[in-house]
Scaffold this motif. Sequence first.
Motif, mmCIF file in Angstrom:
data_model
loop_
_atom_site.group_PDB
_atom_site.id
_atom_site.type_symbol
_atom_site.label_atom_id
_atom_site.label_comp_id
_atom_site.label_asym_id
_atom_site.label_seq_id
_atom_site.Cartn_x
_atom_site.Cartn_y
_atom_site.Cartn_z
ATOM 1 N N HIS A 263 0.699 -1.041 -0.069
ATOM 2 C CA HIS A 263 0.272 -0.044 0.023
ATOM 3 C C HIS A 263 1.063 1.084 -0.010
ATOM 4 O O HIS A 263 2.114 1.203 0.481
ATOM 5 C CB HIS A 263 -0.995 0.198 1.106
ATOM 6 C CG HIS A 263 -1.865 1.059 0.852
ATOM 7 N ND1 HIS A 263 -2.211 2.559 1.279
ATOM 8 C CD2 HIS A 263 -3.225 1.113 0.667
ATOM 9 C CE1 HIS A 263 -2.826 2.766 0.630
ATOM 10 N NE2 HIS A 263 -4.230 2.141 0.670
ATOM 11 N N ASP B 28 -8.225 -1.052 -3.182
ATOM 12 C CA ASP B 28 -8.359 -0.540 -4.398
ATOM 13 C C ASP B 28 -6.775 0.785 -4.528
ATOM 14 O O ASP B 28 -7.111 0.476 -6.278
ATOM 15 C CB ASP B 28 -8.984 1.616 -3.490
ATOM 16 C CG ASP B 28 -10.059 0.848 -2.740
ATOM 17 O OD1 ASP B 28 -11.030 -0.087 -3.198
ATOM 18 O OD2 ASP B 28 -10.788 1.915 -1.836
ATOM 19 N N ARG B 29 -5.937 -0.146 -4.067
ATOM 20 C CA ARG B 29 -4.372 0.862 -4.967
ATOM 21 C C ARG B 29 -3.258 0.509 -3.797
ATOM 22 O O ARG B 29 -3.333 1.066 -3.506
ATOM 23 C CB ARG B 29 -4.353 2.384 -5.137
ATOM 24 C CG ARG B 29 -3.640 2.567 -6.030
ATOM 25 C CD ARG B 29 -3.447 4.275 -6.207
ATOM 26 N NE ARG B 29 -3.718 4.824 -5.231
ATOM 27 C CZ ARG B 29 -2.767 5.993 -4.500
ATOM 28 N NH1 ARG B 29 -1.471 6.180 -5.509
ATOM 29 N NH2 ARG B 29 -2.292 6.690 -3.794
ATOM 30 N N GLU C 183 1.485 1.919 -10.780
ATOM 31 C CA GLU C 183 -0.218 2.441 -9.578
ATOM 32 C C GLU C 183 -0.553 0.989 -10.154
ATOM 33 O O GLU C 183 -0.927 0.312 -11.349
ATOM 34 C CB GLU C 183 -0.536 2.888 -9.382
ATOM 35 C CG GLU C 183 0.075 4.416 -9.057
ATOM 36 C CD GLU C 183 -0.988 5.531 -8.204
ATOM 37 O OE1 GLU C 183 -1.478 5.810 -8.798
ATOM 38 O OE2 GLU C 183 0.994 6.105 -7.992
ATOM 39 N N SER D 164 -4.330 -1.455 -9.337
ATOM 40 C CA SER D 164 -5.919 -1.519 -8.178
ATOM 41 C C SER D 164 -6.793 -3.151 -8.795
ATOM 42 O O SER D 164 -6.166 -3.724 -8.937
ATOM 43 C CB SER D 164 -6.961 -0.687 -9.575
ATOM 44 O OG SER D 164 -7.100 -0.903 -11.481
#
Length: 301
Positions: free
Chosen positions: A176, A267-268, A282, A284
């Motif tokens: 994260h 989410d990411r 990044e 998702s």
Amino acid sequence: MRTRAVLVHRRTELDELLDRHATRGQAEFFLRTRGRTLADVEARHEAAASARRAVAASVPSDWALAEVERADLDRFLFAPEDVVLVVGQDGLVANAAKYLDRQLVIGVNPEPEAILGVLVRHDVDGVADIIAGLADPQGRAGDPPPVVRCDELTMARARLDDGQELRAVNELFLGHVSHQSARYVLAVGGGAERQSSSGLIVSTGTGATGWSASIAHDRGGRRLPAPTEQALAWFVREAWPSPATGVTMTEGTLGEDGELVVTVQSDRLVVFGDGMESDRLEVSWGQEVRIGVAERRLRLV
């Protein structure tokens, strides 16, 4: 084709202080409030500048010469015939390596008495001899040909399912962007497990003296690969046991054909290499990341 020397460097602490404080007087005041002196910063700046000048002067007149700062590496186009001269600390070699494809790299330590380098292996005088040997491999004035030994260091590679890739000389981190838990499904060696953790570290043998060495030590000692070995060590950090997440797959090694497959359930999440958080991928929810031994290797003199 004409050989080109590419001199890679980074801005010094003095450069950054002057950008922030505008004048030497203001920079000196700032340092003094922290128990430091401007003289020390200026001495290190001059050592770096002197090393760059000396390395540039050792480049043969029939070679081309280019210079690039670390911040511009992602926009610089390296050619196959380039000889890359990295003047700085180990981290700068690692930063440059991800943009290279088998170009010869020479790491130059501008302050051998102050910087302990694993990747910056040579002082300025030693680099001059190496460049002379590369320029005239038959030797001069009847001398035997110089011997230039090159280690091919293993790199790690992360590949996203949309085609994006990132490579690292020391290690890759997947997790994260903040201190929150990363949630994902980890698959390796025919097994799979849903996990919640502080992220994954995948280390090469070159990185085995850094982040992964600390984790391996805390877990009672684990064998880590050698720098030229086509293998990676991987660790899950602080895996959390719960009814929905497991902790049985938390470390191992990957051979040349092995892969960690991570399917994101946050989410990411981010993937970055060699501590460069600003240069990251990044990912998702639902995306897949495959991590393994990179096809490219760092050719380090």
